[in-house]
Every structure is written in C-alpha cells, then in structure tokens.
Design a protein around this motif. Sequence first.
Motif, PDB file in Angstrom:
ATOM      1  N   GLY A 254       0.815  -1.211   0.000  1.00  0.00           N
ATOM      2  CA  GLY A 254       0.000   0.000   0.000  1.00  0.00           C
ATOM      3  C   GLY A 254       0.846   1.256   0.000  1.00  0.00           C
ATOM      4  O   GLY A 254       0.569   2.211  -0.741  1.00  0.00           O
ATOM      5  N   ALA A 255       1.894   1.265   0.825  1.00  0.00           N
ATOM      6  CA  ALA A 255       2.776   2.430   0.879  1.00  0.00           C
ATOM      7  C   ALA A 255       3.493   2.635  -0.451  1.00  0.00           C
ATOM      8  O   ALA A 255       3.648   3.765  -0.928  1.00  0.00           O
ATOM      9  CB  ALA A 255       3.789   2.263   2.009  1.00  0.00           C
ATOM     10  N   ALA A 256       3.931   1.545  -1.059  1.00  0.00           N
ATOM     11  CA  ALA A 256       4.669   1.651  -2.317  1.00  0.00           C
ATOM     12  C   ALA A 256       3.781   2.114  -3.460  1.00  0.00           C
ATOM     13  O   ALA A 256       4.122   3.027  -4.222  1.00  0.00           O
ATOM     14  CB  ALA A 256       5.316   0.312  -2.654  1.00  0.00           C
ATOM     15  N   LEU A 257       2.625   1.488  -3.601  1.00  0.00           N
ATOM     16  CA  LEU A 257       1.770   1.778  -4.750  1.00  0.00           C
ATOM     17  C   LEU A 257       1.052   3.117  -4.624  1.00  0.00           C
ATOM     18  O   LEU A 257       0.563   3.656  -5.624  1.00  0.00           O
ATOM     19  CB  LEU A 257       0.767   0.640  -4.947  1.00  0.00           C
ATOM     20  CG  LEU A 257       1.387  -0.699  -5.361  1.00  0.00           C
ATOM     21  CD1 LEU A 257       0.323  -1.781  -5.456  1.00  0.00           C
ATOM     22  CD2 LEU A 257       2.137  -0.580  -6.680  1.00  0.00           C
ATOM     23  N   ALA A 258       0.997   3.654  -3.424  1.00  0.00           N
ATOM     24  CA  ALA A 258       0.396   4.974  -3.244  1.00  0.00           C
ATOM     25  C   ALA A 258       1.342   6.102  -3.649  1.00  0.00           C
ATOM     26  O   ALA A 258       0.927   7.256  -3.749  1.00  0.00           O
ATOM     27  CB  ALA A 258      -0.035   5.166  -1.792  1.00  0.00           C
ATOM     28  N   SER A 259       2.592   5.766  -3.899  1.00  0.00           N
ATOM     29  CA  SER A 259       3.577   6.780  -4.240  1.00  0.00           C
ATOM     30  C   SER A 259       3.494   7.158  -5.720  1.00  0.00           C
ATOM     31  O   SER A 259       3.370   6.293  -6.597  1.00  0.00           O
ATOM     32  CB  SER A 259       4.991   6.260  -3.935  1.00  0.00           C
ATOM     33  OG  SER A 259       5.964   7.150  -4.442  1.00  0.00           O
ATOM     34  N   ASP A 260       3.599   8.430  -6.000  1.00  0.00           N
ATOM     35  CA  ASP A 260       3.636   8.906  -7.386  1.00  0.00           C
ATOM     36  C   ASP A 260       4.905   8.457  -8.103  1.00  0.00           C
ATOM     37  O   ASP A 260       4.983   8.522  -9.331  1.00  0.00           O
ATOM     38  CB  ASP A 260       3.556  10.432  -7.433  1.00  0.00           C
ATOM     39  CG  ASP A 260       2.202  10.965  -7.007  1.00  0.00           C
ATOM     40  OD1 ASP A 260       1.209  10.225  -7.124  1.00  0.00           O
ATOM     41  OD2 ASP A 260       2.143  12.130  -6.550  1.00  0.00           O
ATOM     42  N   SER A 261       5.895   8.024  -7.329  1.00  0.00           N
ATOM     43  CA  SER A 261       7.195   7.678  -7.918  1.00  0.00           C
ATOM     44  C   SER A 261       7.321   6.221  -8.318  1.00  0.00           C
ATOM     45  O   SER A 261       8.331   5.839  -8.922  1.00  0.00           O
ATOM     46  CB  SER A 261       8.314   8.009  -6.918  1.00  0.00           C
ATOM     47  OG  SER A 261       8.359   9.392  -6.652  1.00  0.00           O
ATOM     48  N   VAL A 262       6.336   5.386  -8.003  1.00  0.00           N
ATOM     49  CA  VAL A 262       6.455   3.965  -8.333  1.00  0.00           C
ATOM     50  C   VAL A 262       6.269   3.782  -9.834  1.00  0.00           C
ATOM     51  O   VAL A 262       5.329   4.296 -10.433  1.00  0.00           O
ATOM     52  CB  VAL A 262       5.457   3.115  -7.520  1.00  0.00           C
ATOM     53  CG1 VAL A 262       4.001   3.435  -7.865  1.00  0.00           C
ATOM     54  CG2 VAL A 262       5.740   1.621  -7.719  1.00  0.00           C
ATOM     55  N   ALA A 263       7.214   3.083 -10.457  1.00  0.00           N
ATOM     56  CA  ALA A 263       7.245   2.961 -11.914  1.00  0.00           C
ATOM     57  C   ALA A 263       6.729   1.632 -12.422  1.00  0.00           C
ATOM     58  O   ALA A 263       6.456   1.481 -13.614  1.00  0.00           O
ATOM     59  CB  ALA A 263       8.673   3.174 -12.420  1.00  0.00           C
ATOM     60  N   GLY A 264       6.590   0.647 -11.533  1.00  0.00           N
ATOM     61  CA  GLY A 264       6.144  -0.670 -11.953  1.00  0.00           C
ATOM     62  C   GLY A 264       6.351  -1.670 -10.842  1.00  0.00           C
ATOM     63  O   GLY A 264       6.900  -1.346  -9.783  1.00  0.00           O
ATOM     64  N   MET A 265       5.921  -2.909 -11.104  1.00  0.00           N
ATOM     65  CA  MET A 265       5.996  -3.944 -10.074  1.00  0.00           C
ATOM     66  C   MET A 265       6.069  -5.306 -10.736  1.00  0.00           C
ATOM     67  O   MET A 265       5.596  -5.492 -11.863  1.00  0.00           O
ATOM     68  CB  MET A 265       4.756  -3.856  -9.161  1.00  0.00           C
ATOM     69  CG  MET A 265       4.683  -4.929  -8.083  1.00  0.00           C
ATOM     70  SD  MET A 265       3.273  -4.639  -6.981  1.00  0.00           S
ATOM     71  CE  MET A 265       3.189  -6.240  -6.158  1.00  0.00           C
ATOM     72  N   GLU A 266       6.676  -6.256 -10.035  1.00  0.00           N
ATOM     73  CA  GLU A 266       6.693  -7.630 -10.505  1.00  0.00           C
ATOM     74  C   GLU A 266       6.332  -8.566  -9.363  1.00  0.00           C
ATOM     75  O   GLU A 266       6.513  -8.231  -8.190  1.00  0.00           O
ATOM     76  CB  GLU A 266       8.056  -8.002 -11.089  1.00  0.00           C
ATOM     77  CG  GLU A 266       9.178  -8.083 -10.066  1.00  0.00           C
ATOM     78  CD  GLU A 266      10.530  -8.387 -10.704  1.00  0.00           C
ATOM     79  OE1 GLU A 266      10.688  -8.134 -11.912  1.00  0.00           O
ATOM     80  OE2 GLU A 266      11.422  -8.870  -9.977  1.00  0.00           O
ATOM     81  N   VAL A 267       5.811  -9.749  -9.730  1.00  0.00           N
ATOM     82  CA  VAL A 267       5.434 -10.782  -8.764  1.00  0.00           C
ATOM     83  C   VAL A 267       6.074 -12.087  -9.203  1.00  0.00           C
ATOM     84  O   VAL A 267       5.989 -12.465 -10.378  1.00  0.00           O
ATOM     85  CB  VAL A 267       3.904 -10.944  -8.691  1.00  0.00           C
ATOM     86  CG1 VAL A 267       3.527 -11.980  -7.629  1.00  0.00           C
ATOM     87  CG2 VAL A 267       3.221  -9.612  -8.403  1.00  0.00           C
ATOM     88  N   THR A 268       6.708 -12.773  -8.258  1.00  0.00           N
ATOM     89  CA  THR A 268       7.464 -13.971  -8.608  1.00  0.00           C
ATOM     90  C   THR A 268       7.216 -15.123  -7.630  1.00  0.00           C
ATOM     91  O   THR A 268       6.647 -14.947  -6.559  1.00  0.00           O
ATOM     92  CB  THR A 268       8.983 -13.692  -8.607  1.00  0.00           C
ATOM     93  OG1 THR A 268       9.402 -13.409  -7.263  1.00  0.00           O
ATOM     94  CG2 THR A 268       9.344 -12.512  -9.496  1.00  0.00           C
ATOM     95  N   ILE A 269       7.659 -16.322  -8.048  1.00  0.00           N
ATOM     96  CA  ILE A 269       7.906 -17.529  -7.249  1.00  0.00           C
ATOM     97  C   ILE A 269       6.673 -18.347  -6.839  1.00  0.00           C
ATOM     98  O   ILE A 269       6.791 -19.548  -6.615  1.00  0.00           O
ATOM     99  CB  ILE A 269       8.794 -17.210  -6.010  1.00  0.00           C
ATOM    100  CG1 ILE A 269      10.201 -16.855  -6.480  1.00  0.00           C
ATOM    101  CG2 ILE A 269       8.863 -18.343  -5.029  1.00  0.00           C
ATOM    102  CD1 ILE A 269      10.937 -17.964  -7.225  1.00  0.00           C
TER     103      ILE A 269
END
Length: 296
Positions: A254-269
């Motif tokens: 939540g903290a990460a995705l609420a930031s205007d600076s987040v450029a993308g995300m990945e999910v693994t494993i």
Amino acid sequence: MPKRRITIVEAPSSLGLATDGVEMLPERLRALGLAEQIDADRSIRLQAPVKSGVLDPRTRVLNAPEIAAWSPQLANAVASVIDDGGFPLVLGGDCTILLGSMLALRRRGRYGLLFIDGNADFFQPEAEPKGEGASMDLAFVTGYGPSLVADLEGLRPLVRPADAVAFGFRDHEDQRESGSQPLPAELPAFDIHRVRHLGAERAARMAVDYLTRPDLDGFFVHLDADALDDAVMPAVDFRVPGGLSVDELGAALGAALASDSVAGMEVTIYNPELDSEGTAGQLLTDILSKAFAVIS
C-alpha cells in the motif's frame, strides 16, 4: 493519486531455478481474475524461454546464457508499456525476471528498487548449491556477479546498491550455512526482525521515503510470494518458516503503490503446481487486488 493504466506483462520464465512450475504463475492468476479485479487494460505475454538446465562453466550460474539473452526481451516489453504511459505489472516466473525489469528502467535513468522477498537473494555463484540465479538476482542487478548476467548491455549496475532496499527477508540461517556474501553496507536492509520492531507500516513508509529521493527517477517493486508467512503461502519452492503476515505485506504494498514515484511492479515464485487446492493463489490474487485499488 490519479488512476494508472495497468498493463500486465506475462514473463513465464523459470530459468533461475532447477525446478519448474513457477512459469505457470501468470496463467493461474489470470484464471483467478486478477486482470479484471485490478482493471488492467491489456496483457502482453512473452514466450517462455527454453531451459538448457546446464550449469554454465564460465559463470557457475544455471542457464546463464539463456538468462542473459532473455532479459533484454523482457526489458523491451516493460519499456513498451512505460513508453505508452502505462504501469507494468510483470508476472513471473522466478526472481531472475528482475534483471529484465530493472534493465528497462536502467536504460531510462536512475531508479530505485523496493525488494520485498523472504530471502536476501545475494548469493555468489560459488556459494549457491545449485547455481540458481533466483538466489542471486539482487546481487546481479546491483552489479555483483559475473559480467554475463550482472553487466547486461554494459549498464552495470542496473540499480546502485544504495538505491535498493531489501524488505522482509528472513533467510539468515541459510545464508550462514551456505556462506552467502553479505548485503552491501550501503544497501538499506529491513529484515523481518526490523520490520516487526518498527511495525510494518512505519518500516514501509521509511523504505518508500528513502526511495523517493530527488536524485532518483522513480522506483520499482519486486514481490516474491515467499515474503508471506509460510503458513499461508506454502506454494513456493524454497520454504522458510515465518514471514510477513497478510496485513504486513498489505501495508508495504500500500505504501509503495500509493507513491507517485512507483514505476512498476513484478510478482514472482508462486508455484501453482504446489497449490492443488488453489488457496495460496487466491490469497495472492486478493492481496494484489486490494493493493492495486489505490491506483486502479
């Protein structure tokens, strides 16, 4: 924050593991309705790379030439999403997909990395028992390791150690027993004990604040499903007792995705072959859907 156009990039690679199964993660989460729940506008699917299963004698890394060849292909796909104004959600696959994701960003400038993982993934090839790149991905992207996989396109490091944050890892015993190199002193580390001491929300805010410095162009989020408590996420190949609770992981995302600076995300494993009842996959889908509500 304004609505972001989410594009799913399916990256079904298991090149960083000796086993198979994680390459089915995108298909399983798609079947569970993730794309609809996060209102993704489209999906891009890369062809699964062919594994030789050979420990490369030059690097002592399993499938090293294949990783080096496939990562730029993934980088191109991620870059195409960003160029189109979208938010890439990359679904692996094992943790070596991180090389492609960070290569896409390194081509553009200087980006940070929020590395949420149950393991530090900082092994050196000679200490990793099977030569699995999925135990070395954080090392590779920060420039540690053989040039074939740690100096893609001559851009070593893909992320500076001081621009990455390791969050939630708990594999201290395995690191000691196998002789893993330590994380660099300049790389901020929030292991599971520090996260618990500070509280997940405070720790996550500290990590995100660090990654939203003016000298960075943005940051990327890596999420390994094994960051979750093993009691609720047993569908992973390397199991370690304990881990983040659903609420703790939710606070971090939540903290990460609420930031205007987040450029993308990945999910693994996450490995569907180890989830016969489908409960772990459903839980992961629910966590992601809730986290992405802030941008979708």
